[in-house]
Each structure stands twice: as C-alpha cells, then as structure tokens.
Design a protein around this motif. Sequence first.
Motif, mmCIF file in Angstrom:
data_model
loop_
_atom_site.group_PDB
_atom_site.id
_atom_site.type_symbol
_atom_site.label_atom_id
_atom_site.label_comp_id
_atom_site.label_asym_id
_atom_site.label_seq_id
_atom_site.Cartn_x
_atom_site.Cartn_y
_atom_site.Cartn_z
ATOM 1 N N ILE A 161 2.733 -10.063 -2.696
ATOM 2 C CA ILE A 161 4.034 -9.511 -1.743
ATOM 3 C C ILE A 161 3.970 -7.838 -1.678
ATOM 4 C CG2 ILE A 161 6.450 -9.027 -1.607
ATOM 5 C CD1 ILE A 161 6.689 -11.779 -2.455
ATOM 6 N N ILE A 162 3.505 -7.166 -2.819
ATOM 7 C CA ILE A 162 3.618 -5.696 -2.825
ATOM 8 C C ILE A 162 2.172 -5.335 -2.054
ATOM 9 C CG2 ILE A 162 2.763 -3.856 -4.217
ATOM 10 C CD1 ILE A 162 4.743 -4.967 -6.459
ATOM 11 N N LEU A 163 1.152 -5.906 -2.220
ATOM 12 C CA LEU A 163 0.003 -5.546 -1.617
ATOM 13 C C LEU A 163 -0.001 -6.087 0.029
ATOM 14 C CD1 LEU A 163 -2.820 -4.811 -1.875
ATOM 15 C CD2 LEU A 163 -3.713 -7.053 -1.927
ATOM 16 N N ILE A 164 0.745 -7.086 0.533
ATOM 17 C CA ILE A 164 0.813 -7.331 1.967
ATOM 18 C C ILE A 164 1.800 -6.151 2.478
ATOM 19 C CG2 ILE A 164 2.051 -8.902 3.342
ATOM 20 C CD1 ILE A 164 0.884 -11.271 1.602
ATOM 21 N N ALA A 165 3.047 -5.924 1.771
ATOM 22 C CA ALA A 165 3.620 -4.810 2.395
ATOM 23 C C ALA A 165 3.209 -3.448 2.430
ATOM 24 C CB ALA A 165 5.115 -4.951 1.174
ATOM 25 N N LEU B 102 -5.344 3.336 2.963
ATOM 26 C CA LEU B 102 -4.517 3.966 2.003
ATOM 27 C C LEU B 102 -3.517 3.108 1.921
ATOM 28 C CD1 LEU B 102 -4.234 6.633 0.581
ATOM 29 C CD2 LEU B 102 -2.861 7.555 2.238
ATOM 30 N N GLY B 103 -2.855 2.375 2.858
ATOM 31 C CA GLY B 103 -1.726 1.607 2.743
ATOM 32 C C GLY B 103 -2.271 0.437 1.644
ATOM 33 N N THR C 56 -2.763 1.683 -1.861
ATOM 34 C CA THR C 56 -1.618 2.246 -2.705
ATOM 35 C C THR C 56 -1.064 0.755 -3.184
ATOM 36 O OG1 THR C 56 -1.052 3.739 -0.912
ATOM 37 C CG2 THR C 56 0.743 2.937 -2.304
ATOM 38 N N GLY C 57 -1.232 -0.296 -2.477
ATOM 39 C CA GLY C 57 -0.557 -1.462 -2.941
ATOM 40 C C GLY C 57 -1.345 -1.798 -4.481
ATOM 41 N N LEU C 58 -2.741 -1.683 -4.205
ATOM 42 C CA LEU C 58 -3.564 -1.967 -5.474
ATOM 43 C C LEU C 58 -3.105 -0.994 -6.545
ATOM 44 C CD1 LEU C 58 -7.131 -2.635 -4.196
ATOM 45 C CD2 LEU C 58 -5.592 -4.133 -4.950
ATOM 46 N N LEU C 59 -2.626 0.121 -6.306
ATOM 47 C CA LEU C 59 -2.241 1.252 -7.430
ATOM 48 C C LEU C 59 -1.030 0.676 -7.944
ATOM 49 C CD1 LEU C 59 -2.850 3.906 -8.916
ATOM 50 C CD2 LEU C 59 -1.790 5.013 -7.215
ATOM 51 N N ILE C 60 -0.048 0.396 -7.088
ATOM 52 C CA ILE C 60 1.286 -0.073 -7.850
ATOM 53 C C ILE C 60 0.950 -1.460 -8.521
ATOM 54 C CG2 ILE C 60 3.381 -1.017 -6.908
ATOM 55 C CD1 ILE C 60 3.408 1.000 -4.477
#
Length: 170
Positions: free
Chosen positions: A8-12, A157-158, A161-165
């Motif tokens: 969900i985080i990655l998709i968002a 970057l989007g 960023t998801g991967l980093l989170i």
Amino acid sequence: MKLIGAIIILIATTWVGFEIARRLSERPRQLRQLKIALQSLEAEIMYGMTPLADACSNLAKQMPKPVSYFFSRFAQRLKNQEESVPVAWEESLKETWQLTALCDAEYEIMQQFGTTLGQHDRTNQQKQILLTINHLEREESEAKDRQNRYEKMIKSLGFLTGLLIIILML
C-alpha cells in the motif's frame, strides 16, 4: 500484514510521483490550448467582429477542459453584466485557476491581459493579445524544458520514496 502495508505504501508513493509528473506534463499542453484560445479570440474580435461574450462562449465550446471552463465562466459573467470586463476576467481566473496545471507566472500574464481587455480599440487589443501570446510561448518553452528535465525523475522518486519508507519501517 507487513507485506500488505508495504504494498500500500509503495502504491501510494508511486501514485503521488506519477500525479506530480502528470501535472508537469499537463502544463505545456494547457499553455498551448491557452495560446490557441487567445488566437481564436483575436480572430473573432478582429475579423468576425463578434461581441466579447459571444466570442468567449464560442471558445468555451471549442476548447478542451479546463481552459473551456474559464471562457465559459467569463462569458456567463459578461452576459449577466455582473461586472466590468476586467473584473469579470479576474473573477473568472480566480474561480477556475485551481483546475489547471498552470503556475503563478501564467496567472500573472493572464491577469495583466485581463486588465487591458475591452479597454482599447481593436488594433491595440490585437497588439495586447499578441503580446500575451508571446509571453505564453516563453512560458511554454520553459514548461517543456522543465518537463523534459524532471518528469522521469519525479516518477522514479515517488517509487524510491516508497521503498525508503518500507525499508525504514522494517
């Protein structure tokens, strides 16, 4: 459960990156539409001798959204004779600008043009329209440059960023 949250985080975050990139690519397209609309307005005023309210109604029917929204609202205000031409232009800009992907620089250009609209004879009005079109062309080339430079990076970057989170949360 963690896997579903990570997806969900990655998709968002990827969606946010793509949405920002879409706005970046919409800006040059909408600037082109605005230039075409002003050229059509010039033709209606100079050669068709069409009243401004009717010319804007015609433009609203011809142009795609969101540019058509602006000309539709402007024509409505003129037909209702709610206010003077510059005030109707300004209020229509304020009302519809957030629907566009355009920036403050274009808003300022359109606002300045609106102050001259209906204040001069046809020849001077034509000069004002051409000046506005030239300013919009400059903004369009800057927008294309920005799109070419940043669009792919923002999409990546989007996702990143998801991967980093996700990594930080694990």
